[in-house]
Scaffold this motif. Structure first.
Motif, PDB file in Angstrom:
ATOM      1  N   LEU A 129      66.373  71.474  48.079  1.00  0.00           N
ATOM      2  CA  LEU A 129      65.718  72.227  49.151  1.00  0.00           C
ATOM      3  C   LEU A 129      64.231  72.442  48.878  1.00  0.00           C
ATOM      4  O   LEU A 129      63.431  72.587  49.818  1.00  0.00           O
ATOM      5  CB  LEU A 129      66.417  73.575  49.347  1.00  0.00           C
ATOM      6  CG  LEU A 129      67.838  73.512  49.916  1.00  0.00           C
ATOM      7  CD1 LEU A 129      68.457  74.912  49.974  1.00  0.00           C
ATOM      8  CD2 LEU A 129      67.840  72.880  51.313  1.00  0.00           C
ATOM      9  N   GLN A 130      63.825  72.465  47.596  1.00  0.00           N
ATOM     10  CA  GLN A 130      62.411  72.639  47.267  1.00  0.00           C
ATOM     11  C   GLN A 130      61.538  71.530  47.853  1.00  0.00           C
ATOM     12  O   GLN A 130      60.348  71.746  48.102  1.00  0.00           O
ATOM     13  CB  GLN A 130      62.221  72.667  45.746  1.00  0.00           C
ATOM     14  CG  GLN A 130      62.602  73.963  45.083  1.00  0.00           C
ATOM     15  CD  GLN A 130      62.259  73.935  43.603  1.00  0.00           C
ATOM     16  OE1 GLN A 130      61.446  74.713  43.127  1.00  0.00           O
ATOM     17  NE2 GLN A 130      62.881  73.026  42.867  1.00  0.00           N
ATOM     18  N   PHE A 131      62.101  70.365  48.034  1.00  0.00           N
ATOM     19  CA  PHE A 131      61.338  69.235  48.566  1.00  0.00           C
ATOM     20  C   PHE A 131      60.806  69.539  49.964  1.00  0.00           C
ATOM     21  O   PHE A 131      59.779  68.985  50.374  1.00  0.00           O
ATOM     22  CB  PHE A 131      62.244  67.996  48.608  1.00  0.00           C
ATOM     23  CG  PHE A 131      61.540  66.738  49.031  1.00  0.00           C
ATOM     24  CD1 PHE A 131      60.825  65.976  48.122  1.00  0.00           C
ATOM     25  CD2 PHE A 131      61.595  66.309  50.347  1.00  0.00           C
ATOM     26  CE1 PHE A 131      60.174  64.813  48.510  1.00  0.00           C
ATOM     27  CE2 PHE A 131      60.950  65.142  50.752  1.00  0.00           C
ATOM     28  CZ  PHE A 131      60.233  64.388  49.831  1.00  0.00           C
ATOM     29  N   PHE A 132      61.474  70.431  50.688  1.00  0.00           N
ATOM     30  CA  PHE A 132      61.144  70.677  52.093  1.00  0.00           C
ATOM     31  C   PHE A 132      60.359  71.973  52.319  1.00  0.00           C
ATOM     32  O   PHE A 132      60.107  72.344  53.466  1.00  0.00           O
ATOM     33  CB  PHE A 132      62.434  70.716  52.929  1.00  0.00           C
ATOM     34  CG  PHE A 132      63.257  69.463  52.811  1.00  0.00           C
ATOM     35  CD1 PHE A 132      62.908  68.318  53.513  1.00  0.00           C
ATOM     36  CD2 PHE A 132      64.369  69.421  51.978  1.00  0.00           C
ATOM     37  CE1 PHE A 132      63.658  67.154  53.403  1.00  0.00           C
ATOM     38  CE2 PHE A 132      65.129  68.258  51.858  1.00  0.00           C
ATOM     39  CZ  PHE A 132      64.771  67.126  52.571  1.00  0.00           C
ATOM     40  N   VAL A 133      59.953  72.675  51.262  1.00  0.00           N
ATOM     41  CA  VAL A 133      59.247  73.944  51.451  1.00  0.00           C
ATOM     42  C   VAL A 133      57.872  73.707  52.074  1.00  0.00           C
ATOM     43  O   VAL A 133      57.229  72.677  51.831  1.00  0.00           O
ATOM     44  CB  VAL A 133      59.104  74.719  50.124  1.00  0.00           C
ATOM     45  CG1 VAL A 133      60.462  75.121  49.590  1.00  0.00           C
ATOM     46  CG2 VAL A 133      58.332  73.915  49.092  1.00  0.00           C
ATOM     47  N   THR A 134      57.427  74.683  52.862  1.00  0.00           N
ATOM     48  CA  THR A 134      56.124  74.577  53.534  1.00  0.00           C
ATOM     49  C   THR A 134      55.214  75.763  53.269  1.00  0.00           C
ATOM     50  O   THR A 134      54.075  75.778  53.724  1.00  0.00           O
ATOM     51  CB  THR A 134      56.315  74.440  55.062  1.00  0.00           C
ATOM     52  OG1 THR A 134      57.037  75.580  55.549  1.00  0.00           O
ATOM     53  CG2 THR A 134      57.087  73.162  55.391  1.00  0.00           C
ATOM     54  N   ASN A 135      55.701  76.775  52.557  1.00  0.00           N
ATOM     55  CA  ASN A 135      54.870  77.956  52.294  1.00  0.00           C
ATOM     56  C   ASN A 135      55.331  78.679  51.035  1.00  0.00           C
ATOM     57  O   ASN A 135      56.369  78.345  50.448  1.00  0.00           O
ATOM     58  CB  ASN A 135      54.891  78.919  53.500  1.00  0.00           C
ATOM     59  CG  ASN A 135      56.303  79.358  53.862  1.00  0.00           C
ATOM     60  OD1 ASN A 135      56.992  79.983  53.072  1.00  0.00           O
ATOM     61  ND2 ASN A 135      56.736  79.011  55.076  1.00  0.00           N
ATOM     62  N   GLU A 136      54.550  79.673  50.638  1.00  0.00           N
ATOM     63  CA  GLU A 136      54.801  80.397  49.395  1.00  0.00           C
ATOM     64  C   GLU A 136      56.127  81.141  49.409  1.00  0.00           C
ATOM     65  O   GLU A 136      56.828  81.196  48.386  1.00  0.00           O
ATOM     66  CB  GLU A 136      53.661  81.395  49.128  1.00  0.00           C
ATOM     67  CG  GLU A 136      52.314  80.759  48.852  1.00  0.00           C
ATOM     68  CD  GLU A 136      51.474  80.587  50.109  1.00  0.00           C
ATOM     69  OE1 GLU A 136      50.236  80.463  49.989  1.00  0.00           O
ATOM     70  OE2 GLU A 136      52.065  80.581  51.208  1.00  0.00           O
ATOM     71  N   VAL A 137      56.483  81.740  50.528  1.00  0.00           N
ATOM     72  CA  VAL A 137      57.710  82.538  50.601  1.00  0.00           C
ATOM     73  C   VAL A 137      58.940  81.668  50.333  1.00  0.00           C
ATOM     74  O   VAL A 137      59.839  82.049  49.566  1.00  0.00           O
ATOM     75  CB  VAL A 137      57.828  83.231  51.974  1.00  0.00           C
ATOM     76  CG1 VAL A 137      59.161  83.971  52.092  1.00  0.00           C
ATOM     77  CG2 VAL A 137      56.666  84.204  52.179  1.00  0.00           C
ATOM     78  N   GLU A 138      58.991  80.504  50.960  1.00  0.00           N
ATOM     79  CA  GLU A 138      60.136  79.610  50.768  1.00  0.00           C
ATOM     80  C   GLU A 138      60.238  79.140  49.324  1.00  0.00           C
ATOM     81  O   GLU A 138      61.338  79.119  48.731  1.00  0.00           O
ATOM     82  CB  GLU A 138      60.014  78.402  51.704  1.00  0.00           C
ATOM     83  CG  GLU A 138      60.135  78.749  53.177  1.00  0.00           C
ATOM     84  CD  GLU A 138      59.823  77.573  54.087  1.00  0.00           C
ATOM     85  OE1 GLU A 138      59.964  77.719  55.304  1.00  0.00           O
ATOM     86  OE2 GLU A 138      59.429  76.497  53.562  1.00  0.00           O
TER      87      GLU A 138
END
Length: 449
Positions: free
Chosen positions: A109-118
């Motif tokens: 799931l880390q591959f798809f993060v777009t911001n600091e919160v995620e």
């Protein structure tokens, strides 16, 4: 139950856990159990390199940089404190695979993060899974292996932390060449985690834990399958007792919790800060090669940490636990002190000082898992390891969170002075509180008598 046939089995009637010869099952168990610390080192190290790309890409503030650097450590605190007790109640085997499945899912799931919160949320969850694995894996190895090999194999698990960190440093160094390299860095931890999950399904339950629950026949069955048909439980105490955090807060066990938590915290505060922000820290020294040289130097420091662990493992049963712990803290503090006094001394002297710190940090590092597993009985062993892990991670999370602030506000020299002071505190506490457990049976080292 799928376990290895022992490669070296004694035919004496008194073959037991403490006196057995090291066999193929012991080696397989140790290798598979080392997957947790390998992943921990990999996950924490890779974020330090990924942040080189992420911070400018997201225009990340110092606050968020500290939070993301500390997020996995906060998770380890939660995972260790909660799931150590769970492991003592429901057993080692079940939790042994569940925690790594969570790492696989969150890494993808880390591959798809777009911001600091995620990113913060996912790394927090990964940290919880890693924290859960510490008491599970170390308890299993401690409770299976013979006493002649206990320190080397349990301490060797911690050495795999540095193997993971070293691999991550060089993987990250090459992936930095791609604009989206940070995504692949964060995803990459799913690969070893998946392989380890599959391998761990063949490991049986701990016979010491089964015995502590009154399940003697099951314990004997596991022992005979792993050591041979002549294996016996006769030399082991029944070890039936209260499984509760309250047990750890009584008398001698409380002082052991204090000792382990303090020396463990002093070991990891500086270590994790350097791993989370190593390239940035090295860039601040007077290195002519700039960022590329700093990233490569970061990988070489990881190798020095690994060398220090290997040397400490070779000496811990010869010199004893106390000398390795106290001497390791004292000399590593000298390396950090030099960096504080002469941060502008040039590439080679900076490299030597970091090498001195990293190599001698190996003694305290391997004892992080040897001591807590030796000093507590089976019915509370995983609870104790989890609790000490959690407490140490409070300090390391604070240190990692504060590192970018300290570098920006106090400066490099003051930050290194603080790191040296922390190492000296570890040396002093160890001088007064560290016991010697070399060569003793597990039920003796864990007794208050």
């Amino acid at each position: 139950m799928n376990v290895d046939t022992p490669t070296s089995v004694s035919h004496r009637a008194d073959t037991s856990l403490d006196t057995a010869q090291l066999n193929g099952f012991h080696r397989k168990l140790t290798l598979f159990s080392s997957g947790g610390p390998f992943l921990d080192g990999y996950i924490l190290s890779i974020i330090g390199i990924a942040m080189v790309q992420i911070q400018p890409l997201w225009n990340m503030s110092t606050l968020w940089a500290g939070l993301i650097g500390a997020s996995a450590l906060i998770g380890v605190f939660i995972g260790g404190a909660v799931f150590g007790a769970v492991t003592d109640r429901i057993g080692r085997k079940l939790m042994y695979t569940i925690d790594l499945i969570a790492i696989v899912v969150c890494s993808v799931l880390q591959f798809f993060v777009t911001n600091e919160v995620e990113l913060f949320a996912l790394r927090l969850l990964i940290g919880i899974a890693v924290g859960a694995d510490y008491p599970i894996a170390t308890a299993l190895v401690t409770e299976f292996v013979p006493k002649a090999w206990r320190a080397r194999l349990v301490g060797g698990l911690n050495a795999m932390w540095f193997v993971g960190a070293t691999v991550a440093a060089f993987v990250g160094y090459f992936l930095l060449r791609s604009p989206d390299g940070w995504k692949w860095m964060l995803l990459s931890s799913a690969v070893p985690a998946l392989l380890i999950v599959i391998a761990r399904t063949s490991i049986p339950e701990s016979p010491r834990w089964l015995l502590s629950k009154g399940r003697r026949e099951e314990a004997l069955g596991v022992l005979q399958q792993t050591l041979g048909e002549h294996a016996t439980l006769d030399d082991l105490p029944k070890e039936e007792g209260e499984t509760s955090v309250r047990t750890l807060l009584k008398g001698g066990y409380l002082s052991r919790i204090v000792f382990i938590s303090v020396f463990w915290t002093c070991t990891v505060v500086t270590l994790f800060a350097i791993y989370a922000f190593g390239p940035q820290i090295l860039t601040l020294f007077d290195l002519n090669g700039g960022t590329d040289e700093a990233n490569l130097g970061y990988g070489l420091i990881n190798l020095f940490f690994l060398v220090g662990n290997v040397v400490a493992l070779l000496l811990v049963d010869r010199l004893g636990r106390r000398p390795i712990l106290i001497g390791g803290f004292a000399v590593s503090a000298l390396g950090l002190l030099y960096l504080a006094i002469r941060p502008d001394s040039g590439l080679w002297m900076v490299a030597i000082a970091f090498a001195l710190y990293a190599v001698f940090n190996g003694g305290p590092s391997i004892l992080e898992w040897i001591y807590p597993n030796e000093l507590f009985p089976t019915e509370i062993r995983a609870t104790a390891v989890g609790l000490c892990t959690g407490i140490s991670r409070i300090g390391s999370a604070i240190g990692t969170f504060a590192t970018p602030w300290a570098l920006a506000t106090l400066g490099l020299s003051a930050t290194m002075y603080i790191a040296a002071g922390i190492a000296l505190i570890g040396a002093v506490v160890s001088m007064f509180m560290a016991p010697e457990t070399k060569g003793a049976d597990l039920h003796v080292t864990s007794s208050l008598a």
